[in-house]
Design a protein around this motif. Structure first.
Motif, PDB file in Angstrom:
ATOM      1  N   ASP A 145       1.156  -0.881  -0.009  1.00  0.00           N
ATOM      2  CA  ASP A 145       0.042   0.184  -0.107  1.00  0.00           C
ATOM      3  C   ASP A 145       0.617   1.406   0.073  1.00  0.00           C
ATOM      4  OD1 ASP A 145      -1.776   2.151   0.453  1.00  0.00           O
ATOM      5  OD2 ASP A 145      -3.042   0.954   2.221  1.00  0.00           O
ATOM      6  N   ARG A 147       0.660   3.902   0.018  1.00  0.00           N
ATOM      7  CA  ARG A 147       0.173   4.991   2.262  1.00  0.00           C
ATOM      8  C   ARG A 147       1.266   5.297   3.359  1.00  0.00           C
ATOM      9  NH1 ARG A 147      -6.235   4.850   0.853  1.00  0.00           N
ATOM     10  NH2 ARG A 147      -5.477   2.928   0.896  1.00  0.00           N
ATOM     11  N   ILE A 148       2.054   3.821   2.912  1.00  0.00           N
ATOM     12  CA  ILE A 148       2.318   3.806   4.166  1.00  0.00           C
ATOM     13  C   ILE A 148       3.767   4.403   3.735  1.00  0.00           C
ATOM     14  CG2 ILE A 148       4.110   1.753   5.284  1.00  0.00           C
ATOM     15  CD1 ILE A 148       1.334   0.099   4.807  1.00  0.00           C
ATOM     16  N   PHE A 150       3.842   6.916   1.884  1.00  0.00           N
ATOM     17  CA  PHE A 150       3.887   8.123   2.430  1.00  0.00           C
ATOM     18  C   PHE A 150       3.620   8.348   3.610  1.00  0.00           C
ATOM     19  CE2 PHE A 150       2.022   7.739  -2.317  1.00  0.00           C
ATOM     20  CZ  PHE A 150       2.593   8.393  -3.158  1.00  0.00           C
ATOM     21  N   ALA A 151       3.425   7.527   4.642  1.00  0.00           N
ATOM     22  CA  ALA A 151       2.753   7.859   5.430  1.00  0.00           C
ATOM     23  C   ALA A 151       4.017   8.106   6.299  1.00  0.00           C
ATOM     24  CB  ALA A 151       2.321   6.562   6.600  1.00  0.00           C
TER      25      ALA A 151
END
Ligand SMILES: Nc1ncnc2c1ncn2[C@@H]1O[C@H](COP(=O)(O)OP(=O)(O)O)[C@@H](O)[C@H]1O
Ligand SMILES: [Mg+2]
Lengths: 247, 341
Positions: A145, A147-148, A150-151
């Motif tokens: 993912d 988003r991980i 980006f986190a």
């Protein structure tokens, strides 16, 4: 089902290994005499350099493949439209004979004045085995993912920090399979080195081939094979230790 | 504190954000509300710095953020489905940004935040070993660990079931107040936005349709889209004539805004502005009940009239004899001021 798998292992893995181990303790004849001897193992002591060369090349090439393969796999995963096309390009070289491709490199490397050097061998091996890194990385990244990542950026990590601290650990199955493939295949390679590096500085793969095919010394070939396998097992054991202490 | 000026962003031929302008004030809970695919996450990503706009500027406390990479912006995000680090424990997830910065009193600060979200006893678990609500608390703790001036929340309650969602909404709102942080939240759930926002912007296909307080947006929708998206509403079309709109030959309603005579406009009437009994009214209609939904404290009727199907919401205790499907009823409009879109 379990029976079939077990049978498969016994037939194609256990029996060949046992035959090689058995052969390594025999006496050289034509090709072998069935009497016990440690002559094969004694002679492996003269093969320190081929072993080291194989280990060295395998290590360098595995990490080079990771270094090149990771961004490549990222590009493939993130390009939705071209994904299938790019994957096809990665496996396209397999459709051409291996030797033809190595001869192609021979011409390029001669132009660059690199032929016969360790650089030529490293380039050749990296080229040949790169797809074995890209494909497992791709399949892990596909399930990752984004988003991980980006986190991690969001929480203050730079791009490189995010990749090392977050992305690679998250796709570690792919990284491990890739490193494993490339390491084993490079370690045993006996063609690239001969053609691009010159036969004088043999890797262990060539030595084994020569023992079997040129000097017809099967016990020596078998001993070298057994030692290679043990070395590889050692490397993976160290790898595991290193990984579990890392996390 | 945060100013967004003329932001445009397109993906190929798809315009995800079209000339977005807005200003978020310090300490408020600002909501971006819109249907899925309208560009909310894209806008949030640009504020966080994961995407850069094609044009426009994003200004935080007087300084443009555009040339600042996401890791340098004093902004944290709670991502849709949280994006926790699966290979790290709860403690390490929360400690992540402090480890990057290399602070000394790391353990103390992490434990304090874990206590704040009541997760102390779970600190050694991995994210996959937690429930959805607990995962969200980890995401919250991780994002507020170094007290950023601005927190972005992308569909923060989307993954929770209804009951837990209400609880977490109250909790998060309380946290926002007590920490005095500025929140920008994104949701497609109008109920959530109306109940939690100090101010909100309603977005539709890449543009902001209306910006205001929840009361403001609910009571006076600026566009047809806002009227139909926020809350239940009936939009009845009619022709403008002077200071009236003719809904049919015999029914007209007064309007306050100025429109060209002859224009076709929609009059917004909320279902609770209708009643199903006799009495004074702005206008009334006869119709037939074609459907009804029991909603606990009230009943929503769908009634077929000469103006089309009309939704009418009647509180249960007012509705002494609930109407049955097929009944003829008189629908009475009781509100005197209408929004026209
Ligand atoms: N990386 C991307 N590449 C191409 N199109 C995208 C990308 N991200 C979002 N979009 C498109 O932009 C539009 C807005 O998306 P998004 O901001 O995720 O909407 P929302 O969060 O409001 O549901 C959608 O049509 C989506 O398909
Ligand atoms: Mg979204």
């Amino acid at each position: 089902m379990k029976k079939i798998v077990q049978g498969w292992y016994i037939l194609f893995l256990l029996i060949p290994i046992l035959l090689v181990v058995f052969c390594s303790f025999l006496t050289k004849g034509s090709p072998i005499d069935f009497s016990f001897s440690l002559e094969g193992y004694k002679r492996t002591l003269h093969y320190g350099f081929p072993f080291l060369r194989s280990l060295g090349y395998a290590t360098v090439v595995s990490f080079l493949c990771l270094l090149i393969g990771f961004p490549t796999a990222v590009v493939i995963v993130s390009s939705k439209k071209w994904r299938a096309m790019l994957l096809f390009l990665v496996i396209l070289p397999f459709w051409t004979n291996f030797l033809v491709r190595i001869y192609g490199w021979k011409i390029i490397l001669r132009q660059l004045d690199l032929l016969g050097t360790p650089w030529a061998v490293i380039i050749g091996l990296t080229y040949i085995y790169l797809p074995f890194m890209i494909l497992p990385l791709y399949s892990s990244l596909e399930r990752f993912d984004s988003r991980i990542y980006f986190a991690a950026r969001d929480l203050g990590a730079s791009g490189l920090q995010s990749i090392i601290k977050v992305v690679l650990p998250c796709i570690s199955p792919g990284v491990r399979v890739g490193l494993l493939f490339v390491f084993i295949l490079t370690f045993g390679d006996f063609v690239v080195n001969d053609l691009l590096g010159g036969a004088k500085n043999a890797m262990i793969g060539s030595s084994i081939r020569d023992a079997y095919l040129l000097s017809r010394n099967w016990p020596l070939g078998a001993s070298l094979t057994v030692v290679s396998t043990l070395l590889l097992l050692c490397v993976f054991w160290i790898g595991r230790k290193w990984r579990s202490s890392g996390t | 504190m945060l100013k967004i000026e003329g932001i445009n962003k397109r993906f190929g031929s798809n315009e995800a954000c079209k000339g977005i302008n807005l200003e978020v004030r310090k300490g408020e809970c600002f909501y971006l509300l819109g249907p899925s695919g309208c560009g909310k996450s894209t806008l949030l990503s640009m504020i966080a710095g994961h995407l850069s706009p094609d044009s426009g500027d994003i200004i935080l406390e007087g300084h443009s953020l555009l040339n600042m990479p996401p890791n340098k912006r004093p902004i944290h995000t709670i991502f849709q489905s949280y994006a926790l680090f699966p290979h790290l424990t709860v403690f390490e997830n929360v400690a992540f940004s402090l480890r990057i910065k290399g602070v000394v009193d790391l353990e103390e600060r992490v434990l304090k935040k874990l206590d704040l979200v009541s997760l102390l006893e779970f600190k050694d678990r991995y994210p996959e070993e937690l429930s959805g609500g607990q995962q969200q608390r980890v995401a919250i703790a991780r994002a507020i660990i170094d007290e950023p001036s601005l927190l972005l929340l992308d569909e923060p309650f989307g993954a929770l079931d209804t009951k837990l969602r209400k609880e977490m909404q109250l909790e998060l709102k309380a946290l926002q107040r007590s920490l005095g942080m500025t929140f920008i939240c994104v949701t497609h759930d109008q109920e959530e936005a109306l109940s939690l926002a100090d101010r909100l912007a309603v977005m539709n296909s890449g543009s902001i349709e209306q910006l205001g307080t929840p009361e403001n947006v609910y009571d006076s929708p600026a566009t047809r889209f806002v009227a139909s998206f926020i809350g239940e509403s009936n939009i009845l079309d009619g022709k403008v004539e002077g200071d009236k709109i003719l809904l049919s030959n015999s029914i007209s309603v007064p309007i306050t805004k100025k429109f060209q005579s002859g224009e076709i406009r929609g009059v917004v009437i909320r279902p609770e502005w209708f009643e199903l009994n006799d009495g004074v009214s702005v206008f009334s209609l006869t119709g037939e009940v074609i459907s009804r939904l029991f909603q606990g404290a009230s009943i929503l009727y769908l009634i077929k009239t000469e103006l089309g199907k009309i939704k009418v919401l009647v509180p249960v205790d007012d509705d002494l004899s609930p109407r049955q499907i097929g009944d003829s009823v008189v629908v009475r409009c009781t509100s005197g001021s209408f929004e026209v879109v």
